[in-house]
Design a protein around this motif. Structure first.
Motif, PDB file in Angstrom:
ATOM      1  N   UNK A  30      18.291  -2.266 -11.026  1.00 36.49           N
ATOM      2  CA  UNK A  30      16.898  -1.808 -11.136  1.00 36.49           C
ATOM      3  C   UNK A  30      16.576  -0.832  -9.998  1.00 36.49           C
ATOM      4  N   UNK A  31      17.029  -1.128  -8.791  1.00 32.06           N
ATOM      5  CA  UNK A  31      16.810  -0.224  -7.659  1.00 32.06           C
ATOM      6  C   UNK A  31      17.481   1.124  -7.908  1.00 32.06           C
ATOM      7  N   UNK A  32      18.667   1.107  -8.520  1.00 32.60           N
ATOM      8  CA  UNK A  32      19.356   2.356  -8.848  1.00 32.60           C
ATOM      9  C   UNK A  32      18.537   3.159  -9.860  1.00 32.60           C
ATOM     10  N   UNK A  33      18.001   2.472 -10.853  1.00 28.99           N
ATOM     11  CA  UNK A  33      17.140   3.135 -11.832  1.00 28.99           C
ATOM     12  C   UNK A  33      15.943   3.776 -11.139  1.00 28.99           C
ATOM     13  N   UNK A  34      15.301   3.028 -10.248  1.00 25.87           N
ATOM     14  CA  UNK A  34      14.144   3.562  -9.526  1.00 25.87           C
ATOM     15  C   UNK A  34      14.543   4.767  -8.673  1.00 25.87           C
ATOM     16  N   UNK A 108      23.544   0.204   6.548  1.00 26.54           N
ATOM     17  CA  UNK A 108      23.657   1.624   6.872  1.00 26.54           C
ATOM     18  C   UNK A 108      22.794   2.454   5.935  1.00 26.54           C
ATOM     19  N   UNK A 109      22.814   2.120   4.661  1.00 26.28           N
ATOM     20  CA  UNK A 109      22.019   2.840   3.663  1.00 26.28           C
ATOM     21  C   UNK A 109      20.530   2.737   3.967  1.00 26.28           C
ATOM     22  N   UNK A 127      22.897   8.338   1.336  1.00 28.14           N
ATOM     23  CA  UNK A 127      22.259   7.137   0.797  1.00 28.14           C
ATOM     24  C   UNK A 127      22.716   6.890  -0.648  1.00 28.14           C
ATOM     25  N   UNK A 128      22.696   7.926  -1.446  1.00 31.10           N
ATOM     26  CA  UNK A 128      23.105   7.800  -2.851  1.00 31.10           C
ATOM     27  C   UNK A 128      24.580   7.423  -2.950  1.00 31.10           C
ATOM     28  N   UNK A 129      25.436   8.089  -2.178  1.00 32.40           N
ATOM     29  CA  UNK A 129      26.869   7.794  -2.193  1.00 32.40           C
ATOM     30  C   UNK A 129      27.137   6.349  -1.763  1.00 32.40           C
ATOM     31  N   UNK A 134      28.281   0.787  -3.176  1.00 30.58           N
ATOM     32  CA  UNK A 134      27.825  -0.602  -3.099  1.00 30.58           C
ATOM     33  C   UNK A 134      27.742  -1.236  -4.490  1.00 30.58           C
ATOM     34  N   UNK A 135      27.204  -0.514  -5.458  1.00 32.71           N
ATOM     35  CA  UNK A 135      27.123  -1.043  -6.825  1.00 32.71           C
ATOM     36  C   UNK A 135      28.506  -1.315  -7.398  1.00 32.71           C
ATOM     37  N   UNK A 136      29.440  -0.417  -7.149  1.00 34.17           N
ATOM     38  CA  UNK A 136      30.810  -0.633  -7.624  1.00 34.17           C
ATOM     39  C   UNK A 136      31.439  -1.867  -7.002  1.00 34.17           C
ATOM     40  N   UNK A 137      31.273  -2.004  -5.689  1.00 32.58           N
ATOM     41  CA  UNK A 137      31.790  -3.196  -5.014  1.00 32.58           C
ATOM     42  C   UNK A 137      31.089  -4.457  -5.502  1.00 32.58           C
ATOM     43  N   UNK A 138      29.805  -4.334  -5.762  1.00 31.12           N
ATOM     44  CA  UNK A 138      29.023  -5.485  -6.227  1.00 31.12           C
ATOM     45  C   UNK A 138      29.542  -5.966  -7.586  1.00 31.12           C
TER      46      UNK A 138
END
Length: 156
Positions: A30-34, A108-109, A127-129, A134-138
């Motif tokens: 959801x944060x990524x969408x925002x 860091x982000x 920040x985006x990178x 982070x999403x991939x690791x998650x």
């Protein structure tokens, strides 16, 4: 001092971290969408920009990101604490190391926020990178976490 917990409490503590992390994975999406909506707002023009501004995506993204930071750090510490309480040691492996890396990445982000607020494009790109990494690791952590939960259930 060595507090003694009942076996039942120790068993059920095993599931707090995985449940919290699955919730945080959903919140991260959801944060990524925002965040994508913030980028869309930034590049829009005219009426489209006016409509997107009404969504207050930047404020929502910042608030959700703050909650994610707090809960992810707390969840990581909690997961390690429960593992130590139940086993007397931590199991140093890919799940633990990636989780520690994720904790560092999200910190860091979040630390880039003041630079982004001042318009630093390098901070925004970083920040985006970091967050897509982070999403991939998650997502990967979710898979390895399920394997750990399966082992706990099998050994119960």
């Amino acid at each position: 001092m060595n507090p003694v917990l009942s076996p039942s409490i120790k068993y059920w503590l095993n599931f707090f971290h995985p449940l919290l992390m699955w919730v945080l994975l959903a919140i991260s999406l959801y944060a990524a969408y925002l965040g994508l909506q913030v980028q869309r707002t930034r590049s829009a023009q005219g009426e489209e920009k006016k409509e997107l501004i009404k969504g207050r995506y930047n404020v929502k993204h910042y608030q959700i990101g703050s909650i994610l930071l707090a809960l992810m750090v707390t969840g990581a510490i909690g997961g390690m604490a429960v593992t130590y309480i139940n086993n007397g040691k931590l199991f140093v492996g890919s799940h633990l190391l990636a989780g520690l890396g994720m904790t560092g990445l999200i910190a860091f982000s979040a630390a880039l926020s003041p630079f982004m607020q001042k318009g630093a494009n390098w901070a925004r790109a970083t920040h985006i990178l970091l967050n897509f990494t982070l999403l991939g690791l998650f997502a990967w952590q979710a898979v390895t976490g399920v394997q750990i939960v399966q082992r706990i259930l099998t050994n119960a």
